[in-house]
Design a protein around this motif. Sequence first.
Motif, PDB file in Angstrom:
ATOM      1  N   GLY A   1      -5.341   7.916 -11.149  1.00 25.13           N
ATOM      2  CA  GLY A   1      -4.839   7.454 -12.432  1.00 25.13           C
ATOM      3  C   GLY A   1      -3.600   6.593 -12.335  1.00 25.13           C
ATOM      4  N   GLY A   2      -3.004   6.554 -11.170  1.00 23.52           N
ATOM      5  CA  GLY A   2      -1.788   5.774 -10.963  1.00 23.52           C
ATOM      6  C   GLY A   2      -2.068   4.314 -10.675  1.00 23.52           C
TER       7      GLY A   2
ATOM      8  N   THR B   1      -3.994   5.024  -0.348  1.00 24.38           N
ATOM      9  CA  THR B   1      -4.562   6.367  -0.395  1.00 24.38           C
ATOM     10  C   THR B   1      -4.379   6.922  -1.793  1.00 24.38           C
ATOM     11  OG1 THR B   1      -3.988   6.718   1.936  1.00 24.38           O
ATOM     12  CG2 THR B   1      -4.544   8.663   0.628  1.00 24.38           C
ATOM     13  N   VAL B   2      -5.480   7.304  -2.412  1.00 24.82           N
ATOM     14  CA  VAL B   2      -5.448   7.848  -3.765  1.00 24.82           C
ATOM     15  C   VAL B   2      -5.839   9.315  -3.696  1.00 24.82           C
ATOM     16  CG1 VAL B   2      -6.250   7.612  -6.131  1.00 24.82           C
ATOM     17  CG2 VAL B   2      -6.103   5.589  -4.662  1.00 24.82           C
TER      18      VAL B   2
ATOM     19  N   LEU C   1      -6.284   4.081 -10.692  1.00 29.77           N
ATOM     20  CA  LEU C   1      -6.832   4.266  -9.350  1.00 29.77           C
ATOM     21  C   LEU C   1      -7.624   5.558  -9.238  1.00 29.77           C
ATOM     22  CD1 LEU C   1      -3.849   2.850  -7.356  1.00 29.77           C
ATOM     23  CD2 LEU C   1      -6.216   2.102  -7.088  1.00 29.77           C
ATOM     24  N   LYS C   2      -8.670   5.500  -8.427  1.00 29.83           N
ATOM     25  CA  LYS C   2      -9.557   6.630  -8.198  1.00 29.83           C
ATOM     26  C   LYS C   2      -9.544   6.981  -6.712  1.00 29.83           C
ATOM     27  CE  LYS C   2     -12.698   4.812 -11.750  1.00 29.83           C
ATOM     28  NZ  LYS C   2     -14.091   4.361 -12.020  1.00 29.83           N
ATOM     29  N   PRO C   3      -9.879   8.207  -6.366  1.00 30.88           N
ATOM     30  CA  PRO C   3      -9.944   8.556  -4.931  1.00 30.88           C
ATOM     31  C   PRO C   3     -10.872   7.644  -4.143  1.00 30.88           C
ATOM     32  CG  PRO C   3      -9.955  10.530  -6.266  1.00 30.88           C
ATOM     33  CD  PRO C   3     -10.044   9.378  -7.229  1.00 30.88           C
ATOM     34  N   GLU C   4     -11.920   7.169  -4.763  1.00 32.26           N
ATOM     35  CA  GLU C   4     -12.860   6.275  -4.058  1.00 32.26           C
ATOM     36  C   GLU C   4     -12.286   4.888  -3.806  1.00 32.26           C
ATOM     37  OE1 GLU C   4     -13.457   8.075  -6.812  1.00 32.26           O
ATOM     38  OE2 GLU C   4     -14.797   7.006  -8.199  1.00 32.26           O
TER      39      GLU C   4
ATOM     40  N   GLY D   1       0.814  -1.196   0.000  1.00 29.42           N
ATOM     41  CA  GLY D   1       0.000   0.000   0.000  1.00 29.42           C
ATOM     42  C   GLY D   1       0.857   1.259   0.000  1.00 29.42           C
ATOM     43  N   GLY D   2       0.187   2.391  -0.213  1.00 25.67           N
ATOM     44  CA  GLY D   2       0.900   3.654  -0.214  1.00 25.67           C
ATOM     45  C   GLY D   2       0.032   4.770  -0.734  1.00 25.67           C
ATOM     46  N   LEU D   3       0.664   5.898  -0.984  1.00 21.96           N
ATOM     47  CA  LEU D   3      -0.017   7.078  -1.506  1.00 21.96           C
ATOM     48  C   LEU D   3       0.266   7.193  -3.004  1.00 21.96           C
ATOM     49  CD1 LEU D   3      -1.524   9.787  -1.106  1.00 21.96           C
ATOM     50  CD2 LEU D   3       0.696  10.807  -0.576  1.00 21.96           C
TER      51      LEU D   3
END
Length: 122
Positions: free
Chosen positions: A14-15, A119-120, A85-88, A8-10
């Motif tokens: 879109g990443g 975390t996105v 990836l999306k913030p949700e 996991g990570g930040l």
Amino acid sequence: VQLQASGGGLVQAGGSLRLSCAASGGTFNSYHMGWFRQAPGKEREFVAAIRRSGGYTYYADSVKGRFTISRVYAKNTMYLQMNSLKPEDTAVYFCAAGAAYLSTMTNNYVYWGQGTLVTVSS
């Protein structure tokens, strides 16, 4: 069976990230396995599952086409490749094993990893 989730990570929207779940103390190819996630203030939800043979996978509609679940028997490890990836998608991601059948339900899984935070940012 012990499960150890990592990766996991930040990441920006879109990443991509790849989560790993290393299994020990059991026979890796005996278990159907899955990924779940839990966002703050929400219940744990199903993300993806893979049959113990690896020949069949199943995804939540929210991640279909973006996430890929896989497993490498030689490494006793399951993966979740997460693209676009999306913030949700922000949540703690848990790996699980031991369901009697391929399941989307948390209570069908016997063994759980400790979770890894994704975390996105937007």
